[in-house]
Enzyme design. Structure first.
Site, PDB file in Angstrom:
ATOM      1  N   HIS A  43       0.756  -1.224  -0.016  1.00  0.00           N
ATOM      2  CA  HIS A  43       0.038   0.020   0.026  1.00  0.00           C
ATOM      3  C   HIS A  43       0.660   1.137   0.271  1.00  0.00           C
ATOM      4  CE1 HIS A  43      -4.342  -1.127   0.285  1.00  0.00           C
ATOM      5  NE2 HIS A  43      -3.838  -2.277   0.599  1.00  0.00           N
ATOM      6  N   GLU A  67     -12.473  12.562  13.770  1.00  0.00           N
ATOM      7  CA  GLU A  67     -12.006  13.167  12.597  1.00  0.00           C
ATOM      8  C   GLU A  67     -12.726  13.960  11.951  1.00  0.00           C
ATOM      9  OE1 GLU A  67     -10.880   9.917   9.949  1.00  0.00           O
ATOM     10  OE2 GLU A  67      -9.535   8.960  11.291  1.00  0.00           O
ATOM     11  N   ASP A 104      -7.113   4.189   9.648  1.00  0.00           N
ATOM     12  CA  ASP A 104      -8.348   4.024   9.281  1.00  0.00           C
ATOM     13  C   ASP A 104      -8.715   2.814   8.371  1.00  0.00           C
ATOM     14  OD1 ASP A 104      -9.313   6.174  10.255  1.00  0.00           O
ATOM     15  OD2 ASP A 104      -9.039   7.633   8.511  1.00  0.00           O
TER      16      ASP A 104
END
Length: 581
Positions: A164, A336, A225
Protein backbone atom coordinates in the site's frame (compact mmCIF):
# COMPACT_ATOMS: atom_id res chain seq x y z
CA UNK A 1 -16.26 6.75 1.21
CA UNK A 2 -16.65 8.69 4.44
CA UNK A 3 -13.47 7.87 6.32
CA UNK A 4 -10.65 6.43 4.27
CA UNK A 5 -7.26 4.86 4.96
CA UNK A 6 -4.28 7.04 5.68
CA UNK A 7 -1.74 5.02 3.77
CA UNK A 8 1.41 6.61 4.75
CA UNK A 9 3.04 8.43 1.89
CA UNK A 10 2.82 11.65 -0.13
CA UNK A 11 2.85 12.58 -3.74
CA UNK A 12 6.03 14.01 -5.21
CA UNK A 13 6.34 13.96 -8.96
CA UNK A 14 10.04 13.53 -9.77
CA UNK A 15 11.64 10.42 -8.20
CA UNK A 16 15.23 11.51 -8.71
CA UNK A 17 18.09 9.67 -7.08
CA UNK A 18 20.49 12.07 -5.39
CA UNK A 19 24.08 12.19 -6.49
CA UNK A 20 26.61 10.53 -4.24
CA UNK A 21 30.30 9.91 -3.78
CA UNK A 22 32.30 6.99 -2.51
CA UNK A 23 33.90 7.49 0.86
CA UNK A 24 37.53 6.62 1.40
CA UNK A 25 39.21 6.04 4.74
CA UNK A 26 42.70 6.13 6.07
CA UNK A 27 44.04 3.25 8.15
CA UNK A 28 43.20 5.12 11.35
CA UNK A 29 39.57 5.76 10.39
CA UNK A 30 39.21 2.12 9.34
CA UNK A 31 40.38 1.10 12.79
CA UNK A 32 37.92 3.50 14.38
CA UNK A 33 35.13 2.09 12.25
CA UNK A 34 36.06 -1.47 13.28
CA UNK A 35 35.91 -0.42 16.91
CA UNK A 36 32.52 1.24 16.47
CA UNK A 37 31.02 -1.68 14.60
CA UNK A 38 32.16 -4.32 17.07
CA UNK A 39 29.22 -6.41 18.30
CA UNK A 40 28.31 -6.04 21.93
CA UNK A 41 25.87 -8.32 23.76
CA UNK A 42 23.36 -6.28 25.74
CA UNK A 43 21.11 -7.17 28.63
CA UNK A 44 19.87 -10.74 28.44
CA UNK A 45 20.13 -10.89 24.66
CA UNK A 46 21.79 -13.75 22.89
CA UNK A 47 25.29 -12.65 21.73
CA UNK A 48 24.33 -13.43 18.13
CA UNK A 49 21.78 -10.67 18.46
CA UNK A 50 24.50 -8.17 19.31
CA UNK A 51 23.99 -4.49 18.64
CA UNK A 52 26.34 -1.58 18.18
CA UNK A 53 26.76 0.34 21.37
CA UNK A 54 26.46 4.10 21.30
CA UNK A 55 27.25 5.04 24.84
CA UNK A 56 30.51 6.74 23.94
CA UNK A 57 29.98 10.40 23.06
CA UNK A 58 33.57 10.56 21.79
CA UNK A 59 32.94 7.84 19.24
CA UNK A 60 29.78 9.59 18.07
CA UNK A 61 31.59 12.89 17.61
CA UNK A 62 34.47 11.26 15.74
CA UNK A 63 32.04 9.36 13.55
CA UNK A 64 30.21 12.57 12.68
CA UNK A 65 33.53 14.24 11.84
CA UNK A 66 34.46 11.38 9.53
CA UNK A 67 31.14 11.66 7.74
CA UNK A 68 31.47 15.42 7.53
CA UNK A 69 34.86 15.10 5.85
CA UNK A 70 33.52 12.76 3.19
CA UNK A 71 30.62 14.72 1.76
CA UNK A 72 30.53 15.78 -1.85
CA UNK A 73 30.93 19.53 -1.64
CA UNK A 74 28.90 20.09 -4.78
CA UNK A 75 25.66 18.41 -3.80
CA UNK A 76 26.27 17.93 -0.07
CA UNK A 77 24.60 14.54 -0.12
CA UNK A 78 25.73 11.91 2.35
CA UNK A 79 26.82 8.53 1.04
CA UNK A 80 26.94 5.89 3.81
CA UNK A 81 30.17 4.15 4.68
CA UNK A 82 31.28 1.54 2.15
CA UNK A 83 32.71 -1.65 3.60
CA UNK A 84 33.66 -4.42 1.17
CA UNK A 85 34.50 -7.92 2.34
CA UNK A 86 33.77 -9.61 -0.99
CA UNK A 87 35.25 -8.81 -4.38
CA UNK A 88 33.16 -7.02 -7.00
CA UNK A 89 30.52 -9.12 -8.72
CA UNK A 90 27.95 -8.57 -11.42
CA UNK A 91 24.23 -8.43 -10.68
CA UNK A 92 23.63 -11.89 -12.11
CA UNK A 93 26.40 -13.51 -10.09
CA UNK A 94 25.18 -11.72 -6.97
CA UNK A 95 21.70 -13.18 -7.45
CA UNK A 96 23.22 -16.58 -8.18
CA UNK A 97 25.04 -16.47 -4.86
CA UNK A 98 21.72 -15.75 -3.11
CA UNK A 99 20.29 -18.93 -4.62
CA UNK A 100 22.94 -20.89 -2.75
CA UNK A 101 21.63 -19.70 0.65
CA UNK A 102 19.93 -22.32 2.79
CA UNK A 103 16.46 -20.92 3.40
CA UNK A 104 13.36 -22.12 5.20
CA UNK A 105 11.33 -20.23 2.63
CA UNK A 106 12.11 -19.65 -1.04
CA UNK A 107 13.67 -17.14 -3.41
CA UNK A 108 11.66 -16.38 -6.54
CA UNK A 109 13.51 -15.20 -9.66
CA UNK A 110 10.60 -15.22 -12.09
CA UNK A 111 7.03 -13.91 -12.33
CA UNK A 112 7.69 -11.15 -9.79
CA UNK A 113 5.63 -8.43 -11.45
CA UNK A 114 3.44 -8.12 -8.33
CA UNK A 115 6.45 -6.81 -6.41
CA UNK A 116 6.75 -3.96 -8.92
CA UNK A 117 3.26 -2.69 -8.16
CA UNK A 118 1.70 -0.86 -5.24
CA UNK A 119 -1.49 0.95 -4.24
CA UNK A 120 -0.28 4.19 -5.81
CA UNK A 121 -0.18 2.36 -9.14
CA UNK A 122 2.17 4.92 -10.68
CA UNK A 123 5.68 3.49 -10.35
CA UNK A 124 6.80 0.01 -11.36
CA UNK A 125 10.36 -1.12 -10.61
CA UNK A 126 10.96 -4.83 -11.25
CA UNK A 127 13.18 -6.58 -8.68
CA UNK A 128 15.74 -9.24 -9.56
CA UNK A 129 14.28 -11.55 -6.89
CA UNK A 130 11.57 -11.85 -4.27
CA UNK A 131 12.24 -13.55 -0.96
CA UNK A 132 9.29 -15.40 0.59
CA UNK A 133 10.64 -15.98 4.12
CA UNK A 134 9.37 -18.60 6.52
CA UNK A 135 11.63 -17.48 9.36
CA UNK A 136 13.46 -14.43 10.66
CA UNK A 137 16.68 -16.26 9.82
CA UNK A 138 15.73 -16.19 6.14
CA UNK A 139 15.62 -12.39 6.29
CA UNK A 140 18.76 -11.90 8.37
CA UNK A 141 20.77 -14.37 6.26
CA UNK A 142 19.75 -12.63 3.05
CA UNK A 143 20.54 -9.15 4.35
CA UNK A 144 23.85 -10.28 5.84
CA UNK A 145 24.86 -11.99 2.61
CA UNK A 146 24.21 -8.85 0.57
CA UNK A 147 25.99 -6.72 3.17
CA UNK A 148 29.06 -8.96 3.00
CA UNK A 149 29.15 -8.59 -0.79
CA UNK A 150 30.04 -4.97 -0.22
CA UNK A 151 28.90 -1.93 -2.18
CA UNK A 152 29.83 -3.20 -5.63
CA UNK A 153 27.09 -5.84 -5.88
CA UNK A 154 24.52 -3.10 -6.41
CA UNK A 155 21.83 -5.16 -4.67
CA UNK A 156 19.38 -3.42 -2.38
CA UNK A 157 16.50 -4.76 -0.27
CA UNK A 158 12.95 -3.54 0.20
CA UNK A 159 10.55 -4.99 2.76
CA UNK A 160 7.07 -5.20 1.22
CA UNK A 161 3.96 -5.57 3.34
CA UNK A 162 0.48 -5.47 1.82
CA UNK A 163 1.68 -3.25 -1.03
CA UNK A 164 0.00 0.00 0.00
CA UNK A 165 2.84 2.44 -0.58
CA UNK A 166 2.15 5.12 -3.17
CA UNK A 167 5.32 5.83 -5.13
CA UNK A 168 7.41 2.68 -5.21
CA UNK A 169 8.72 3.05 -1.65
CA UNK A 170 8.54 -0.73 -1.08
CA UNK A 171 10.13 -1.59 -4.41
CA UNK A 172 13.77 -2.42 -5.20
CA UNK A 173 14.81 -1.94 -8.81
CA UNK A 174 16.92 -4.99 -9.78
CA UNK A 175 17.25 -5.73 -6.08
CA UNK A 176 15.49 -8.04 -3.63
CA UNK A 177 11.98 -7.51 -2.34
CA UNK A 178 11.08 -9.34 0.88
CA UNK A 179 7.47 -10.46 0.99
CA UNK A 180 6.80 -9.79 4.67
CA UNK A 181 3.28 -11.23 4.45
CA UNK A 182 4.88 -14.66 4.06
CA UNK A 183 5.51 -14.49 7.82
CA UNK A 184 1.78 -14.30 8.54
CA UNK A 185 0.24 -17.19 10.40
CA UNK A 186 2.82 -17.21 13.17
CA UNK A 187 1.24 -17.58 16.58
CA UNK A 188 0.38 -14.30 18.29
CA UNK A 189 1.46 -14.33 21.93
CA UNK A 190 -0.96 -12.48 24.20
CA UNK A 191 -0.20 -11.24 27.69
CA UNK A 192 -3.45 -10.47 29.48
CA UNK A 193 -2.09 -9.17 32.77
CA UNK A 194 -2.28 -5.70 34.28
CA UNK A 195 -0.44 -4.24 31.27
CA UNK A 196 -1.75 -6.29 28.34
CA UNK A 197 0.13 -6.65 25.08
CA UNK A 198 0.56 -8.96 22.11
CA UNK A 199 3.70 -10.07 20.27
CA UNK A 200 3.09 -10.21 16.53
CA UNK A 201 5.04 -10.66 13.31
CA UNK A 202 6.05 -7.55 11.42
CA UNK A 203 4.25 -9.02 8.42
CA UNK A 204 0.95 -9.49 10.23
CA UNK A 205 -2.09 -7.49 9.16
CA UNK A 206 -3.78 -5.25 11.72
CA UNK A 207 -7.16 -6.74 10.82
CA UNK A 208 -5.89 -10.17 11.90
CA UNK A 209 -4.59 -8.73 15.16
CA UNK A 210 -8.02 -7.22 15.79
CA UNK A 211 -9.77 -10.55 15.19
CA UNK A 212 -7.43 -12.44 17.53
CA UNK A 213 -7.26 -9.82 20.28
CA UNK A 214 -11.06 -9.57 20.48
CA UNK A 215 -11.09 -13.25 21.47
CA UNK A 216 -9.32 -12.11 24.64
CA UNK A 217 -11.59 -9.09 25.12
CA UNK A 218 -8.71 -6.80 24.13
CA UNK A 219 -7.66 -4.57 21.23
CA UNK A 220 -4.79 -2.25 20.24
CA UNK A 221 -5.27 1.35 21.34
CA UNK A 222 -4.32 3.18 18.17
CA UNK A 223 -5.29 2.39 14.58
CA UNK A 224 -5.13 3.48 10.99
CA UNK A 225 -8.43 3.97 9.14
CA UNK A 226 -7.65 0.95 6.94
CA UNK A 227 -6.69 -2.27 8.71
CA UNK A 228 -5.38 -4.38 5.83
CA UNK A 229 -1.87 -3.06 6.40
CA UNK A 230 1.11 -4.79 7.99
CA UNK A 231 2.49 -3.96 11.42
CA UNK A 232 5.97 -3.31 10.07
CA UNK A 233 4.60 -1.00 7.39
CA UNK A 234 2.64 1.31 9.67
CA UNK A 235 5.27 1.35 12.43
CA UNK A 236 7.92 2.35 9.90
CA UNK A 237 5.82 5.37 9.03
CA UNK A 238 3.62 6.49 11.91
CA UNK A 239 0.11 5.06 11.93
CA UNK A 240 -2.50 7.80 12.41
CA UNK A 241 -6.28 7.72 12.82
CA UNK A 242 -9.05 9.33 14.85
CA UNK A 243 -7.82 7.77 18.12
CA UNK A 244 -4.40 9.46 17.90
CA UNK A 245 -5.52 12.63 19.72
CA UNK A 246 -5.86 10.47 22.84
CA UNK A 247 -3.41 7.58 22.46
CA UNK A 248 -0.95 9.02 19.99
CA UNK A 249 -0.04 7.28 16.72
CA UNK A 250 0.73 3.58 16.53
CA UNK A 251 4.44 4.29 16.95
CA UNK A 252 3.65 5.61 20.45
CA UNK A 253 1.99 2.33 21.44
CA UNK A 254 4.82 -0.18 21.06
CA UNK A 255 6.75 -1.78 23.91
CA UNK A 256 9.36 -3.81 22.03
CA UNK A 257 10.66 -4.49 18.54
CA UNK A 258 12.73 -7.14 16.83
CA UNK A 259 14.68 -5.65 13.94
CA UNK A 260 16.99 -6.96 11.22
CA UNK A 261 19.51 -4.20 10.57
CA UNK A 262 21.24 -3.44 7.28
CA UNK A 263 24.12 -5.61 8.49
CA UNK A 264 21.88 -8.65 8.89
CA UNK A 265 21.96 -8.53 12.68
CA UNK A 266 18.80 -9.53 14.57
CA UNK A 267 18.28 -7.09 17.43
CA UNK A 268 15.66 -6.87 20.19
CA UNK A 269 15.10 -3.31 21.31
CA UNK A 270 12.93 -1.34 23.73
CA UNK A 271 12.81 2.14 25.24
CA UNK A 272 15.62 1.10 27.58
CA UNK A 273 17.49 -1.61 25.67
CA UNK A 274 19.08 -0.58 22.38
CA UNK A 275 16.88 2.51 22.57
CA UNK A 276 18.71 4.32 19.76
CA UNK A 277 17.58 1.68 17.27
CA UNK A 278 14.12 1.36 18.85
CA UNK A 279 13.25 5.02 18.39
CA UNK A 280 15.09 5.24 15.09
CA UNK A 281 13.10 2.45 13.47
CA UNK A 282 9.73 3.84 14.61
CA UNK A 283 8.75 6.25 11.87
CA UNK A 284 12.17 5.69 10.28
CA UNK A 285 10.88 4.81 6.78
CA UNK A 286 12.63 1.45 6.90
CA UNK A 287 16.05 3.12 6.70
CA UNK A 288 17.63 1.46 9.75
CA UNK A 289 16.10 -1.99 9.87
CA UNK A 290 13.29 -4.35 8.94
CA UNK A 291 10.71 -4.83 11.70
CA UNK A 292 10.18 -8.58 12.14
CA UNK A 293 8.34 -8.54 15.49
CA UNK A 294 6.50 -5.96 17.56
CA UNK A 295 5.02 -5.96 21.05
CA UNK A 296 1.82 -3.92 20.77
CA UNK A 297 0.04 -2.25 23.70
CA UNK A 298 -3.56 -3.42 24.26
CA UNK A 299 -6.59 -2.21 26.20
CA UNK A 300 -10.03 -3.68 27.03
CA UNK A 301 -12.09 -3.74 23.85
CA UNK A 302 -15.57 -2.20 23.78
CA UNK A 303 -18.49 -4.05 22.22
CA UNK A 304 -20.32 -1.28 20.38
CA UNK A 305 -19.82 2.15 18.80
CA UNK A 306 -22.08 5.17 18.44
CA UNK A 307 -20.96 6.67 15.12
CA UNK A 308 -21.97 10.28 14.45
CA UNK A 309 -21.67 12.86 11.68
CA UNK A 310 -22.60 16.55 11.67
CA UNK A 311 -21.96 19.39 9.21
CA UNK A 312 -20.60 22.94 9.42
CA UNK A 313 -20.67 25.79 6.92
CA UNK A 314 -17.93 27.79 8.62
CA UNK A 315 -14.37 26.43 8.96
CA UNK A 316 -13.57 28.51 12.04
CA UNK A 317 -16.53 27.04 13.92
CA UNK A 318 -15.68 23.55 12.71
CA UNK A 319 -12.02 23.70 13.78
CA UNK A 320 -12.88 25.34 17.11
CA UNK A 321 -15.24 22.47 17.93
CA UNK A 322 -12.66 19.87 16.88
CA UNK A 323 -9.97 21.46 19.04
CA UNK A 324 -12.41 21.66 21.93
CA UNK A 325 -13.18 17.95 21.68
CA UNK A 326 -9.57 16.77 21.58
CA UNK A 327 -8.87 18.86 24.68
CA UNK A 328 -11.91 17.65 26.67
CA UNK A 329 -11.17 15.02 29.30
CA UNK A 330 -14.20 12.76 28.79
CA UNK A 331 -14.60 13.35 25.10
CA UNK A 332 -15.43 11.06 22.21
CA UNK A 333 -13.10 8.11 21.53
CA UNK A 334 -12.59 8.89 17.86
CA UNK A 335 -12.47 12.36 16.26
CA UNK A 336 -11.94 13.01 12.57
CA UNK A 337 -13.42 15.25 9.90
CA UNK A 338 -13.54 15.83 6.19
CA UNK A 339 -14.15 18.53 3.62
CA UNK A 340 -16.98 18.40 1.08
CA UNK A 341 -17.05 20.86 -1.82
CA UNK A 342 -20.02 21.11 -4.17
CA UNK A 343 -21.50 17.70 -3.37
CA UNK A 344 -25.06 17.08 -4.56
CA UNK A 345 -27.44 15.01 -2.41
CA UNK A 346 -24.88 14.55 0.34
CA UNK A 347 -27.22 13.73 3.23
CA UNK A 348 -29.28 11.34 1.12
CA UNK A 349 -26.09 9.38 0.45
CA UNK A 350 -25.48 9.09 4.19
CA UNK A 351 -28.82 7.36 4.74
CA UNK A 352 -27.40 4.02 3.61
CA UNK A 353 -25.30 3.86 6.80
CA UNK A 354 -26.71 6.56 9.12
CA UNK A 355 -30.07 7.68 10.44
CA UNK A 356 -30.93 11.40 10.59
CA UNK A 357 -31.94 12.71 14.00
CA UNK A 358 -34.59 14.83 12.26
CA UNK A 359 -35.50 13.22 8.90
CA UNK A 360 -37.69 16.10 7.72
CA UNK A 361 -35.10 18.81 8.31
CA UNK A 362 -32.35 16.64 6.85
CA UNK A 363 -34.33 16.12 3.64
CA UNK A 364 -34.57 19.89 3.18
CA UNK A 365 -30.84 20.53 3.51
CA UNK A 366 -29.14 21.48 0.24
CA UNK A 367 -25.41 20.80 -0.10
CA UNK A 368 -24.98 21.75 -3.75
CA UNK A 369 -22.54 24.57 -4.46
CA UNK A 370 -21.37 24.76 -0.84
CA UNK A 371 -18.11 24.06 0.95
CA UNK A 372 -19.02 21.99 3.99
CA UNK A 373 -17.00 20.56 6.85
CA UNK A 374 -18.07 17.26 8.38
CA UNK A 375 -17.21 16.37 11.96
CA UNK A 376 -17.06 12.58 12.34
CA UNK A 377 -17.00 11.30 15.91
CA UNK A 378 -17.56 8.04 17.75
CA UNK A 379 -18.18 6.91 21.30
CA UNK A 380 -17.34 3.36 22.38
CA UNK A 381 -19.48 1.48 24.90
CA UNK A 382 -20.63 -1.89 26.22
CA UNK A 383 -24.22 -3.10 26.27
CA UNK A 384 -24.69 -2.39 29.97
CA UNK A 385 -23.67 1.25 29.39
CA UNK A 386 -26.30 1.89 26.72
CA UNK A 387 -28.35 4.41 28.71
CA UNK A 388 -25.44 6.35 30.15
CA UNK A 389 -23.56 6.57 26.85
CA UNK A 390 -26.52 8.32 25.22
CA UNK A 391 -26.53 10.86 28.01
CA UNK A 392 -22.79 11.46 27.59
CA UNK A 393 -23.20 11.92 23.84
CA UNK A 394 -26.08 14.39 24.27
CA UNK A 395 -23.99 16.36 26.74
CA UNK A 396 -20.97 16.50 24.42
CA UNK A 397 -23.07 17.44 21.39
CA UNK A 398 -24.73 20.27 23.31
CA UNK A 399 -21.34 21.99 23.53
CA UNK A 400 -20.92 22.06 19.73
CA UNK A 401 -22.13 24.53 17.10
CA UNK A 402 -22.94 22.33 14.11
CA UNK A 403 -25.95 22.69 11.79
CA UNK A 404 -28.70 21.04 13.84
CA UNK A 405 -30.54 19.51 10.86
CA UNK A 406 -27.43 17.58 9.78
CA UNK A 407 -27.07 15.30 12.81
CA UNK A 408 -26.78 11.69 11.62
CA UNK A 409 -26.20 8.67 13.88
CA UNK A 410 -25.40 5.00 13.52
CA UNK A 411 -24.82 2.16 15.95
CA UNK A 412 -22.42 -0.61 14.91
CA UNK A 413 -20.17 -3.22 16.48
CA UNK A 414 -16.59 -2.28 17.33
CA UNK A 415 -15.36 -4.61 14.57
CA UNK A 416 -17.68 -3.07 11.97
CA UNK A 417 -16.53 0.43 12.87
CA UNK A 418 -12.81 -0.27 12.73
CA UNK A 419 -13.13 -2.26 9.50
CA UNK A 420 -15.43 0.27 7.81
CA UNK A 421 -13.07 1.21 4.99
CA UNK A 422 -12.74 -2.40 3.84
CA UNK A 423 -16.46 -2.35 3.04
CA UNK A 424 -15.83 0.58 0.71
CA UNK A 425 -12.86 -1.25 -0.78
CA UNK A 426 -15.00 -4.24 -1.74
CA UNK A 427 -17.54 -1.98 -3.46
CA UNK A 428 -14.81 -0.19 -5.40
CA UNK A 429 -13.23 -3.48 -6.44
CA UNK A 430 -16.58 -4.64 -7.81
CA UNK A 431 -16.68 -1.53 -10.01
CA UNK A 432 -13.03 -1.84 -11.06
CA UNK A 433 -12.19 1.41 -9.28
CA UNK A 434 -9.72 0.16 -6.66
CA UNK A 435 -6.63 -0.58 -8.74
CA UNK A 436 -6.35 2.87 -10.29
CA UNK A 437 -3.65 5.51 -9.72
CA UNK A 438 -3.82 7.07 -6.25
CA UNK A 439 -1.88 10.36 -6.19
CA UNK A 440 -2.47 10.93 -2.47
CA UNK A 441 -1.11 13.87 -0.53
CA UNK A 442 -0.89 13.84 3.29
CA UNK A 443 0.15 16.96 5.19
CA UNK A 444 0.62 18.03 8.81
CA UNK A 445 -0.31 21.70 9.26
CA UNK A 446 0.34 23.74 12.46
CA UNK A 447 -2.77 24.99 14.25
CA UNK A 448 -1.75 28.64 13.82
CA UNK A 449 -1.70 28.24 10.04
CA UNK A 450 -4.67 25.94 9.43
CA UNK A 451 -7.06 28.83 8.71
CA UNK A 452 -4.71 30.31 6.09
CA UNK A 453 -4.41 26.86 4.57
CA UNK A 454 -8.16 26.33 4.52
CA UNK A 455 -8.89 29.69 2.95
CA UNK A 456 -6.41 29.19 0.11
CA UNK A 457 -6.85 25.48 -0.59
CA UNK A 458 -10.56 24.92 0.04
CA UNK A 459 -11.52 28.38 -1.16
CA UNK A 460 -9.35 28.73 -4.27
CA UNK A 461 -7.24 25.76 -5.36
CA UNK A 462 -9.98 23.12 -5.11
CA UNK A 463 -13.33 23.48 -6.84
CA UNK A 464 -14.83 20.15 -5.79
CA UNK A 465 -14.03 16.92 -3.93
CA UNK A 466 -15.27 14.46 -6.54
CA UNK A 467 -11.88 12.74 -6.90
CA UNK A 468 -11.85 11.45 -3.34
CA UNK A 469 -12.28 12.40 0.31
CA UNK A 470 -10.25 15.05 2.08
CA UNK A 471 -9.66 14.23 5.73
CA UNK A 472 -8.90 16.99 8.23
CA UNK A 473 -8.59 16.76 12.02
CA UNK A 474 -6.35 18.02 14.84
CA UNK A 475 -3.82 16.04 16.89
CA UNK A 476 -2.19 16.61 20.28
CA UNK A 477 1.60 16.62 20.12
CA UNK A 478 1.70 15.73 23.81
CA UNK A 479 0.59 12.21 22.81
CA UNK A 480 3.56 11.76 20.47
CA UNK A 481 7.01 10.59 21.46
CA UNK A 482 9.52 13.09 20.12
CA UNK A 483 12.32 10.53 20.25
CA UNK A 484 11.02 8.62 17.21
CA UNK A 485 12.16 9.40 13.68
CA UNK A 486 8.81 10.82 12.64
CA UNK A 487 8.82 14.60 12.21
CA UNK A 488 5.84 16.80 13.12
CA UNK A 489 5.22 20.57 13.08
CA UNK A 490 6.66 22.60 15.94
CA UNK A 491 3.32 23.50 17.58
CA UNK A 492 1.46 21.62 20.32
CA UNK A 493 -1.61 21.10 18.11
CA UNK A 494 -1.39 20.36 14.40
CA UNK A 495 -3.81 19.09 11.77
CA UNK A 496 -3.63 16.09 9.50
CA UNK A 497 -4.95 17.04 6.06
CA UNK A 498 -5.13 14.08 3.68
CA UNK A 499 -6.11 14.41 0.02
CA UNK A 500 -7.10 10.84 -0.90
CA UNK A 501 -7.65 11.14 -4.63
CA UNK A 502 -8.26 8.43 -7.20
CA UNK A 503 -7.40 9.12 -10.85
CA UNK A 504 -9.21 7.66 -13.82
CA UNK A 505 -6.54 6.23 -16.15
CA UNK A 506 -8.29 7.21 -19.37
CA UNK A 507 -9.29 10.72 -18.28
CA UNK A 508 -7.54 13.89 -19.39
CA UNK A 509 -9.88 16.15 -17.45
CA UNK A 510 -10.37 16.88 -13.75
CA UNK A 511 -10.52 13.16 -12.94
CA UNK A 512 -7.19 12.52 -14.66
CA UNK A 513 -3.83 11.91 -13.04
CA UNK A 514 -2.14 14.98 -14.51
CA UNK A 515 -4.81 17.33 -13.18
CA UNK A 516 -4.65 15.87 -9.66
CA UNK A 517 -0.83 15.90 -9.54
CA UNK A 518 -0.82 19.52 -10.71
CA UNK A 519 -3.34 20.35 -8.01
CA UNK A 520 -1.18 18.66 -5.39
CA UNK A 521 1.83 20.62 -6.58
CA UNK A 522 -0.07 23.90 -6.23
CA UNK A 523 -0.94 22.98 -2.64
CA UNK A 524 2.69 22.18 -1.82
CA UNK A 525 3.89 25.39 -3.47
CA UNK A 526 1.44 27.43 -1.41
CA UNK A 527 2.62 25.77 1.81
CA UNK A 528 6.20 26.66 0.93
CA UNK A 529 5.66 30.25 -0.19
CA UNK A 530 3.34 31.00 2.73
CA UNK A 531 5.88 29.53 5.20
CA UNK A 532 3.23 27.47 6.97
CA UNK A 533 5.71 25.21 8.76
CA UNK A 534 4.06 22.19 7.14
CA UNK A 535 5.51 18.69 7.37
CA UNK A 536 4.67 15.97 4.93
CA UNK A 537 3.19 12.74 6.22
CA UNK A 538 5.21 11.01 5.15
CA UNK A 539 7.98 12.69 3.16
CA UNK A 540 9.08 11.88 -0.35
CA UNK A 541 11.64 14.33 -1.69
CA UNK A 542 14.06 14.59 -4.60
CA UNK A 543 16.83 16.78 -3.18
CA UNK A 544 19.03 16.85 -0.13
CA UNK A 545 17.94 20.37 0.75
CA UNK A 546 14.32 19.20 0.94
CA UNK A 547 15.24 16.27 3.18
CA UNK A 548 17.30 18.50 5.45
CA UNK A 549 14.47 21.02 5.66
CA UNK A 550 12.02 18.27 6.53
CA UNK A 551 14.10 16.73 9.30
CA UNK A 552 15.46 20.06 10.53
CA UNK A 553 17.70 19.57 13.55
CA UNK A 554 17.05 15.81 13.40
CA UNK A 555 18.79 15.41 10.03
CA UNK A 556 22.32 14.83 11.37
CA UNK A 557 21.06 12.22 13.84
CA UNK A 558 19.14 10.52 11.01
CA UNK A 559 22.28 10.38 8.86
CA UNK A 560 24.34 9.03 11.75
CA UNK A 561 21.81 6.27 12.41
CA UNK A 562 21.95 5.31 8.75
CA UNK A 563 25.73 5.05 8.84
CA UNK A 564 25.48 2.93 11.97
CA UNK A 565 22.70 0.46 11.18
CA UNK A 566 22.75 0.38 7.37
CA UNK A 567 26.16 1.72 6.29
CA UNK A 568 25.88 0.40 2.72
CA UNK A 569 22.41 1.87 2.20
CA UNK A 570 21.00 -1.57 1.40
CA UNK A 571 17.57 -1.05 2.93
CA UNK A 572 14.48 0.76 1.62
CA UNK A 573 15.93 2.24 -1.57
CA UNK A 574 12.48 3.25 -2.81
CA UNK A 575 12.39 6.31 -0.56
CA UNK A 576 15.44 7.65 -2.43
CA UNK A 577 16.95 9.18 0.68
CA UNK A 578 20.29 7.35 0.32
CA UNK A 579 21.72 5.58 -2.70
CA UNK A 580 23.91 2.51 -2.62
CA UNK A 581 27.15 3.24 -4.43
Amino acid sequence: MGSCPLLLFLVHRKPLYPLSVTLSFSHSSSSLRKHILEKQPEGNMNPRHGLLKHSSLVIRVLMALILGCNINRNNHFFQPIAISTVSSSSGSSAIASLEALRLDGRLSLENNQHAAKDFGNRYHFLPAAVLHPKSITDISSTVKHIFEMGPTSGLTIAARGHGHSLEGQAQAHEGVVINMEALQGQVMHFHTGEVPYVDVSGGELWINILHESLKHGLAPKSWTDYLHLTVGGTLSNGGISGQAFRHGPQISNVYQLEVVTGRGEVVRCTKKQNADLFYGVLGGLGQFGIITMARISLEPAPQMVKWIRVLYLDFNTFSTDQEHLISTKNSFDYIEGFVLINRTGLLNNWRSSFNPKDPLQASQFNSEGKTLFCLEIAKYFNQEEYRTVNQKIDSLLSELNYIQSTLFLSEVSYMEFLNRVHVSELKLREKGLWEVPHPWLNLLIPKSKIHDFSQEVFGKILSDTSNGPILIYPLNKSRWDGRTSMVTPAEDIFYLVAFLSSAMPSSTGQEGLEHIVTQNRRILEFCETAHLGMKQYLPHYSSQDQWKAHFGNQWEAFVLKKSTYDPLAILAPGHRIFKKK
